[in-house]
Design a protein around this motif. Structure first.
Motif, PDB file in Angstrom:
ATOM      1  N   ASP A 141       0.820  -1.220   0.000  1.00 62.46           N
ATOM      2  CA  ASP A 141       0.000   0.000   0.000  1.00 62.46           C
ATOM      3  C   ASP A 141       0.850   1.266   0.000  1.00 62.46           C
ATOM      4  OD1 ASP A 141      -2.216  -1.540  -0.074  1.00 62.46           O
ATOM      5  OD2 ASP A 141      -2.765  -1.299   2.033  1.00 62.46           O
ATOM      6  N   LEU A 144       2.073   2.006  -3.446  1.00 65.19           N
ATOM      7  CA  LEU A 144       1.025   2.547  -4.315  1.00 65.19           C
ATOM      8  C   LEU A 144       0.789   4.026  -4.035  1.00 65.19           C
ATOM      9  CD1 LEU A 144      -1.443  -0.456  -4.205  1.00 65.19           C
ATOM     10  CD2 LEU A 144       0.115   0.166  -6.049  1.00 65.19           C
ATOM     11  N   GLU A 148       1.360   6.990  -6.745  1.00 61.42           N
ATOM     12  CA  GLU A 148       0.309   7.972  -7.001  1.00 61.42           C
ATOM     13  C   GLU A 148       0.830   9.400  -6.751  1.00 61.42           C
ATOM     14  OE1 GLU A 148      -3.886   7.252  -5.617  1.00 61.42           O
ATOM     15  OE2 GLU A 148      -3.509   9.105  -4.490  1.00 61.42           O
ATOM     16  N   VAL A 221      -4.585   5.938  -7.987  1.00 60.27           N
ATOM     17  CA  VAL A 221      -4.354   4.494  -8.111  1.00 60.27           C
ATOM     18  C   VAL A 221      -5.491   3.809  -7.361  1.00 60.27           C
ATOM     19  CG1 VAL A 221      -2.826   2.579  -7.530  1.00 60.27           C
ATOM     20  CG2 VAL A 221      -1.857   4.748  -8.322  1.00 60.27           C
ATOM     21  N   HIS A 224      -4.528  -2.774  -7.099  1.00 64.70           N
ATOM     22  CA  HIS A 224      -3.374  -3.504  -7.638  1.00 64.70           C
ATOM     23  C   HIS A 224      -3.635  -4.985  -7.436  1.00 64.70           C
ATOM     24  CE1 HIS A 224      -1.030  -4.573  -3.831  1.00 64.70           C
ATOM     25  NE2 HIS A 224      -2.099  -3.949  -3.409  1.00 64.70           N
ATOM     26  N   ILE A 234      -1.207  -2.514 -11.827  1.00 64.57           N
ATOM     27  CA  ILE A 234      -1.746  -1.326 -11.158  1.00 64.57           C
ATOM     28  C   ILE A 234      -2.911  -0.807 -11.993  1.00 64.57           C
ATOM     29  CG2 ILE A 234      -1.275   1.130 -10.778  1.00 64.57           C
ATOM     30  CD1 ILE A 234       1.432   0.471  -9.806  1.00 64.57           C
TER      31      ILE A 234
END
Ligand code: ZN
Length: 242
Positions: A141, A144, A148, A221, A224, A234
């Motif tokens: 996480d 991601l 982003e 985002v 995933h 993604i």
């Protein structure tokens, strides 16, 4: 051969005139087109063709042995014969969403290459959502959020894009290792159309793109998913793109 008139730098042209070179029962071929035919993870444009006495919707666009086939649904009149001049109108809203998405894909691919050393193994954009497969990659996480954030930082800088044809030998020298598998593009393709984001990314690509990163808008985002031991997918969306 249909002339691909949107290359190298006419992604923003959405109305044009062209001449019919062949008509079949439900498709037409033109001497040149600004309609983008499906390919490279970008769907085909939609729109319409109009001519003296008739009109047809363009419902799909495909490459066909070096030509571009426009699949059509007739609205009025009869499909025009070879030599007829037609006016093409591309669905601007859909094209713009796809161009924003495709350019966002370049941004995310560059961020992930820089931050994690992972290459783009595949991508598919749609008007409302997109996905990119990276390898080797496995994101948590926090990763991601970082992807982003870094993508939006680049978008906020509103960097400009240059789209131009360059000799293949120069492109091969200057594209970063891992950015794009040049060996998948046939040797006969020379020059290559290059999409360069000022001071940020450089990539041979035949798709449609915006002119400045600020046009993309905020990127989120959304998901995933692991697509195997080494591959991570993604998914992302853009503000106002739905
Ligand atoms: Zn592209």
């Amino acid at each position: 051969m249909t002339d691909l008139r949107y290359l190298p730098d006419a992604d923003d042209v959405t109305t044009f005139t062209a001449t019919i070179t062949e008509t079949t029962q439900d498709s037409v071929f033109l001497d040149g087109t600004y309609f983008y035919p499906e390919g490279g993870g970008q769907p085909a444009d939609r729109g319409a063709l109009e001519w003296d006495g008739g009109r047809a919707d363009v419902v799909d666009v495909r490459k066909d042995h070096g030509d571009v086939r426009h699949d059509v649904e007739l609205r009025t009149g009869e499909l025009p014969a070879e030599g007829t001049t037609v006016e093409g109108r591309i669905d601007e809203d859909r094209r713009r969403k796809l161009s924003r998405m495709h350019t966002a894909q370049h941004v995310v691919s560059r961020v992930v290459l820089d931050e994690y050393g992972a290459s783009t193994a595949g991508n598919q954009v749609y008007p409302d959502r997109s996905r990119i497969d990276f390898e080797p990659a496995s994101f948590d996480d926090e990763d991601l959020e970082r992807i982003e954030r870094r993508s939006n930082e680049a978008i906020d800088r509103d960097l400009s894009l240059v789209k131009e044809n360059r000799p293949r030998s120069i492109v091969e020298e200057r594209v970063d290792e891992g950015r794009v598998p040049l060996d998948l593009i046939p040797d006969s393709v020379d020059p290559l159309r290059v999409v360069e984001i000022e001071g940020f990314d450089r990539c041979p690509c035949g798709g449609t793109h915006v002119s400045r990163l600020g046009e993309i808008g905020r990127l989120t985002v959304t998901d995933h998913v692991s697509k195997g031991e080494d591959t991570e997918r993604i998914e992302f969306e853009l503000e106002d793109a739905t």
